[in-house]
Design a protein around this motif. Structure first.
Motif, PDB file in Angstrom:
ATOM      1  N   LEU A  11       0.715  -6.734  -5.077  1.00 33.52           N
ATOM      2  CA  LEU A  11       0.068  -5.578  -4.203  1.00 33.52           C
ATOM      3  C   LEU A  11      -0.536  -4.559  -5.334  1.00 33.52           C
ATOM      4  N   LYS A  15      -5.242  -1.779  -7.614  1.00 37.05           N
ATOM      5  CA  LYS A  15      -4.662  -0.977  -7.012  1.00 37.05           C
ATOM      6  C   LYS A  15      -5.629  -0.153  -6.094  1.00 37.05           C
ATOM      7  N   THR A  18      -6.170  -2.668  -3.061  1.00 35.08           N
ATOM      8  CA  THR A  18      -4.892  -2.473  -1.991  1.00 35.08           C
ATOM      9  C   THR A  18      -4.892  -0.976  -1.393  1.00 35.08           C
ATOM     10  N   THR A 294      -9.777  -8.557   2.609  1.00 35.49           N
ATOM     11  CA  THR A 294      -9.113  -8.220   1.000  1.00 35.49           C
ATOM     12  C   THR A 294      -8.390  -9.306   0.973  1.00 35.49           C
ATOM     13  N   GLU A 326       2.240 -10.138   1.440  1.00 36.55           N
ATOM     14  CA  GLU A 326       1.374  -9.267   0.923  1.00 36.55           C
ATOM     15  C   GLU A 326       0.687  -8.578   1.889  1.00 36.55           C
ATOM     16  N   MET A 330       0.990  -4.107   3.276  1.00 39.33           N
ATOM     17  CA  MET A 330      -0.218  -3.404   3.345  1.00 39.33           C
ATOM     18  C   MET A 330       0.051  -2.933   4.693  1.00 39.33           C
TER      19      MET A 330
END
Lengths: 419, 414, 229
Positions: A11, A15, A18, A294, A326, A330
């Motif tokens: 993650l 940055k 994310t 993403t 992952e 999020m």
């Protein structure tokens, strides 16, 4: 555990990326919390009026009365079972499991002549003892008290103004009794009520039910019975019980109606609410789209890493797990932030209310609407449901990119060259 | 040119991503077009019914009269007037006038059998009424007011309430000009069923001559002059012009919109709601665009560095990304417009059966059971431009972020 | 005046406690038309030096003067303009724009350098591409070309705007020896025909053989210089 750690660290690899993905989920969850708060808020505050003033949870009337309600006929009243009086009937209804209490009412048309101007209004005969114990009418009293006996009346604030009178004034009203003869009677104003709804405050006055019976030549009758359950959602069950009682005791001339039939707008609102449930999911899906794209990119970017993991002997489902985790992280972070922010917003507006006139400058025409204020409903259930919805939808939508990652052949993955 | 070419081709590098992110914008566009078509359709038919049945394009009367009427109070007989010739001439000479009729509205209680119900009585001039109103076409029983004889025409709901048929007996009770109670009695001549709930229940038609007699009014007194125009735009402009002309004469000239304040407010309310939800859709769509640019920038770090080495300025690199975002916006809203066109076409020509959904008549909205949408080409153009603009605005910050990437690091990025 | 002058150039990466001294004081003059190789092991500062010469980066201290102007005093946009007119780049990993064809990649570089319409653009682009031996592959995209072909497009791209200076950072590192030779020979030929100044870095001894001036870099300093004919 190993996979969780890998997913968590992954993650932080990019940055900004994310952050944007989490932002998307946060935003949609805030929107859902807000929208649900608004919908529930409208039911709680606006539709409460129908329950408190117009219907109870279930309303019992004569069948014919219901059909011609607008006429405010006094010919079709609730007169108990076998014309034995309404009090006995109320007693029997209150015995029912779901029924908490019953408020009998008599509604009738009346007029007053002020400066040659005829003003129409609606009189409501109420049972002072019961209203004092249960109803919300007494909470709306802004000055004075409930009418208790004789020729005492309680006026709506708007009506008071229209008639140009004050509390303790006397006023003569005209009305037709059951024999259709026009009569007059003078009352003393002992209180002023304000429900905040013009339709009520400008037209309604209240008097003791015995006085109403006396002046209208009614016996122990009522035009409508409002039956209340402990909770709004028990209204359906209550109606069933009452229907059962009516059939059993030969009250077939009476009909029962749920509060949400009071106004077609309520029904309309419920239809909209059903559609809204879909819209909530749609919004979350839109947020999840950002996560999907993403994650798809991440899978592509880490192709050789996936090859390496496969070479190390990780099975497809292990690889899938890394990516789903992952995405789920999020989803969890985003939904959590969304629930918190949404919670703060709904909490604020549950106290302050959304004043639509603030938006009035957007359109000159809106000035015509008389200060509608919406209070959002703030409750934990809303936050939890919205959070769960966010996490579930995001997790499900991660399955596809994760599956694509798991399907990569180790050899191809290792030799993957970008474009 | 090259920047455009690159931006355009970049759109197709990650087709899947471009497509799903632009689909968010598609949803926004379809939602907007659907809502707008519904709203306009609803308003259109509602206003059409109001114009045909209750208040035509322009009405002229005393200010006080309209004030009381809007308040829902008893209609004041003292605010009636005798229109002078200058006035009628001025109206007749107004551009776009198709017809004109005088009416006299007053309040009364309708009594039949053991019940009574407050109604508005509209006393009409049978000769000219049809030039302005269409109520006559909705007759379901008996006949409409034709001569000056007695008898009334009532709405279907009222007839149901009182269990009346044409030929049945009625009584109207009201106060005459001096405040004395008076009644008017006779037969129900006809029953109309119009797509306007208020008119079906609360309005009763009677010949004007009968009414003036019963009310003890001077013969030519009227409460409103009703004017039918060629179209609604003309109604608005001419109402304003006439208003100026009659200023200082105590008359108020109202267009159909002035008369239906509540509806106009409802319309504004509907639009506010639509725009609010649209804003939410676009907010999510904007985040989608930001994400698209960020992801693309991360993927193309090397390319950005190389372009800088070639001597491209940051502004030019920003332009490539913004153009790409505009492209995503354009794709999204183009698909949205196509889907929207299908939906709106279907709405416009086949209509949405509202019966299954709810009875709009009960809501007090004057319209039939089927709701037809309105086709408005400019909506498509506007929403397209708007969504592309939103996409561009959303992409500005991430594009600068992308262009800021250090060329040295960018090139060496492995 | 020389095309390029470096005076006590230092470059330090990083801030705070961890500092990397990439260049510890480099003095260098390069004349127009030279064909120079910067040689050194990885980490010796070759790429940093090329980045500074190519106006992609600014020195921490010292002076880099290119074609009479000092890059330390220029802002980002001025640097961009300087690059677009005077410098061509060739990278180790080609770095072509993947969505453009070979022809378009070259034409793009030309268009950036020469604003406005240039009637001869088409001719120029086709000419340079055929000179690097790609006359029949004008409309292929980078992913349809081999590594060597890609790099030849990159050479053409660097040369098409007729820059004073072409910088090549390990241009052959990703190529096999056959392709390397081809690319280098093209560069030598261009150097002779167009009198373009070439500076390139390498750690490959084979590449060194093509150089006429050789600079050896070690730990951020020039430790050896050699001219050959």
């Amino acid at each position: 555990m190993q996979f969780t750690r890998i997913a968590w660290r992954n993650l932080k690899r990019n940055k900004v990326r994310t952050f944007i993905a989490i932002l998307a989920i946060t935003t949609v969850v805030v929107i859902v919390v807000f929208a649900r708060g608004l919908m529930v808020g409208i039911t709680d505050s606006s539709f409460k009026m129908y329950i408190d003033y117009m219907f109870g949870h279930v309303r019992i009337t004569h069948e014919e009365y219901q059909i011609r309600e607008a006429l405010l006929s006094l010919d079709y009243t609730v007169f108990g079972f076998n014309e034995a009086g309404v009090e006995a009937m109320i007693g029997e209804i209150e015995e029912l499991d779901k029924a908490e209490y019953v408020l009998p009412r008599i509604r009738f048309g009346a007029m007053a002549s002020i400066n040659d101007q005829l003003i129409r209004m609606i009189g409501v005969g109420i049972d002072p003892a019961r209203e004092d114990q249960h109803g919300t009418l007494k909470d709306d009293i802004k000055a004075g008290r409930l009418p208790e006996m004789g020729n005492e009346i309680l006026l709506g604030r708007g009506l008071l103004k229209k008639l140009g009178v004050e509390t303790h004034d006397r006023i003569t009203l005209m009305f037709s009794d059951t024999h259709q003869s026009l009569r007059g009677r003078t009352f003393e104003i002992v209180g002023v009520s304000e429900a905040g709804v013009a339709a009520l405050d400008d037209r309604f006055f209240y008097l003791p039910i015995d006085t109403a019976r006396d002046m209208l030549w009614l016996e122990e009758e009522a035009t409508e019975l409002f039956v209340f359950a402990a909770q709004t959602r028990e209204a359906d069950a209550l109606k069933e019980e009452i229907d059962g009682l009516l059939t059993e005791r030969g009250g077939n001339q009476y009909s029962t109606a749920l509060w949400n039939k009071a106004d077609p707008f309520v029904d309309f609102y419920y239809e909209v609410a059903k559609v809204m449930d879909l819209v909530y999911v749609l919004f979350i899906v839109m947020g999840a789209v950002v996560i999907i794209s993403t994650l798809t990119m991440i899978v592509r970017e880490r192709t050789s890493e996936i090859g390496m993991m496969a070479a190390l002997g990780l099975r497809g489902r292990d690889i899938m797990k890394v990516f789903v985790l992952e995405g789920t992280f999020m989803g969890i972070i985003g939904s959590f932030l969304g629930a918190i922010i949404g919670g703060i917003i709904t909490f604020y507006y549950s106290k302050a209310g959304i004043h639509v006139e603030d938006f009035a400058m957007l359109s000159k025409d809106l000035e015509l609407i008389i200060e509608p204020v919406f209070y959002l409903a703030f409750n934990l259930e809303n936050l939890i449901v919205s959070f769960a919805l966010g996490v579930i939808v995001v997790t499900l939508s991660c399955l596809y990119p994760a599956y694509k990652a798991a399907k990569l052949e180790p050899v191809d993955a290792l030799h993957y060259i970008e474009e | 040119m090259y920047l455009l070419k690159i931006a355009f081709r970049n759109l197709f590098r990650r087709r899947g991503r471009t497509l799903i992110l632009s689909l968010i914008l598609t949803l926004a566009v379809v939602f907007f077009l659907f809502m707008e078509s519904m709203m306009m359709g609803l308003m259109d038919i509602t206003f059409a019914n109001i114009i045909d049945l209750e208040t035509p394009h322009i009405e002229i009367g005393r200010e006080e009269f309209f004030l009381e009427a809007d308040e829902g109070n008893i209609l004041p007989l003292e605010e009636t007037f005798v229109p002078d010739d200058d006035m009628l001439m001025a109206i007749n000479e107004t551009q776009g006038v198709l017809g004109m009729t005088k009416v006299l509205d007053f309040s009364a209680d309708f009594i039949a059998g053991r019940h009574e119900f407050p109604v508005r009585v509209r006393a009409i001039d049978p000769l000219t009424f049809g030039e302005v109103f269409r109520n006559q076409e909705y007759l379901v029983e008996g006949e409409f007011i034709t001569g000056n004889g007695s008898g009334i025409v009532i709405g279907e709901r009222l007839a149901e309430f009182f269990d009346l048929q044409s030929g049945d007996f009625f009584t109207l009770r009201f106060q005459d000009r001096r405040g004395a109670f008076n009644t008017m009695q006779g037969d129900v001549k006809g029953i109309v069923s119009v797509p306007h709930p208020d008119m079906n229940l609360g309005t009763v038609f009677v010949a004007k001559e009968q009414a003036t007699k019963a009310l003890n009014l001077q013969e030519d007194k009227v409460s409103q002059i009703m004017v039918r125009m060629e179209n609604r735009d003309q109604a608005l402009t001419q109402a304003q012009k006439l208003g100026v002309e009659f200023a200082g004469r105590d008359y108020q000239v109202r267009s159909y919109r002035d008369a239906a304040e509540l509806l106009v407010a409802l319309e504004a309310w509907g639009y506010l709601e639509t725009y609010f939800i649209l804003a939410l859709f676009l907010l999510v769509g904007g985040i989608g665009i930001v994400s698209a640019i960020v992801l693309a920038a991360i993927e193309r770090v090397k390319e950005i560095g190389m372009m800088k080495a070639l001597g491209l300025k940051e502004n030019e690199i920003v332009r490539v990304f913004i153009l790409e975002a505009a492209g995503i916006g354009a794709i999204g809203s183009l698909i949205g417009c196509v889907l929207g066109a299908v939906v709106v076409y279907w709405l416009t020509f086949y209509g949405l059966d509202m019966e299954a959904f709810l009875d709009l008549g009960d809501l007090g909205v004057p319209m039939g059971d089927k709701l037809y949408g309105a086709w408005n080409t400019s909506s498509f153009v506007l929403i397209f431009i708007f969504v592309v603009a939103i996409a561009i605005i959303a992409s500005i910050i991430p594009s600068y972020w992308a262009a800021r990437k250090d060329p040295v690091e960018a090139i060496q990025h492995r | 005046m020389s095309l390029l002058e470096l005076e006590d150039v230092k470059k330090i990466y990083g801030q705070g406690e961890i500092k990397v001294f990439a260049l510890r004081g480099v003095d260098l003059e390069i004349e127009e038309g030279e064909f120079t190789t910067i040689f050194g092991p990885s980490g010796s500062g070759k790429t940093t030096l090329l980045n500074l010469i190519g106006a992609l980066d600014k020195p921490t201290s010292g002076r880099v003067q290119l074609n009479g102007s000092s890059i330390g005093e220029m802002n980002k946009n001025q640097l961009a303009l300087l690059r677009r007119q005077n410098i061509g780049f060739i990278f180790q990993s080609f770095n072509l724009i993947p969505v453009l064809t070979a022809y378009e990649n070259v034409e793009f570089a030309l268009k950036i350098a020469e604003k406005g319409e240039n009637r001869k653009a088409k001719e120029k682009v086709e000419n340079i591409l055929s000179r690097v031996g790609l006359g029949d592959m004008l409309h292929r995209r980078p992913n349809q070309l081999s590594g060597g072909q890609n790099q030849r497009v990159a050479v053409a791209r660097a040369l098409v705007k007729e820059p004073k200076l072409v910088l090549a950072d390990e241009p052959t590192a990703n190529l096999d020896s056959e392709a390397s030779k081809e690319v280098l020979e093209i560069m030598v030929r261009m150097n002779k025909e167009l009198n373009t100044t070439f500076i390139f870095s390498t750690h490959d001894p084979m590449v060194m053989e093509y150089a006429r001036r050789l600079l050896e870099l070690k730990d951020g300093m020039i430790c050896r210089e050699e001219r050959r004919e």
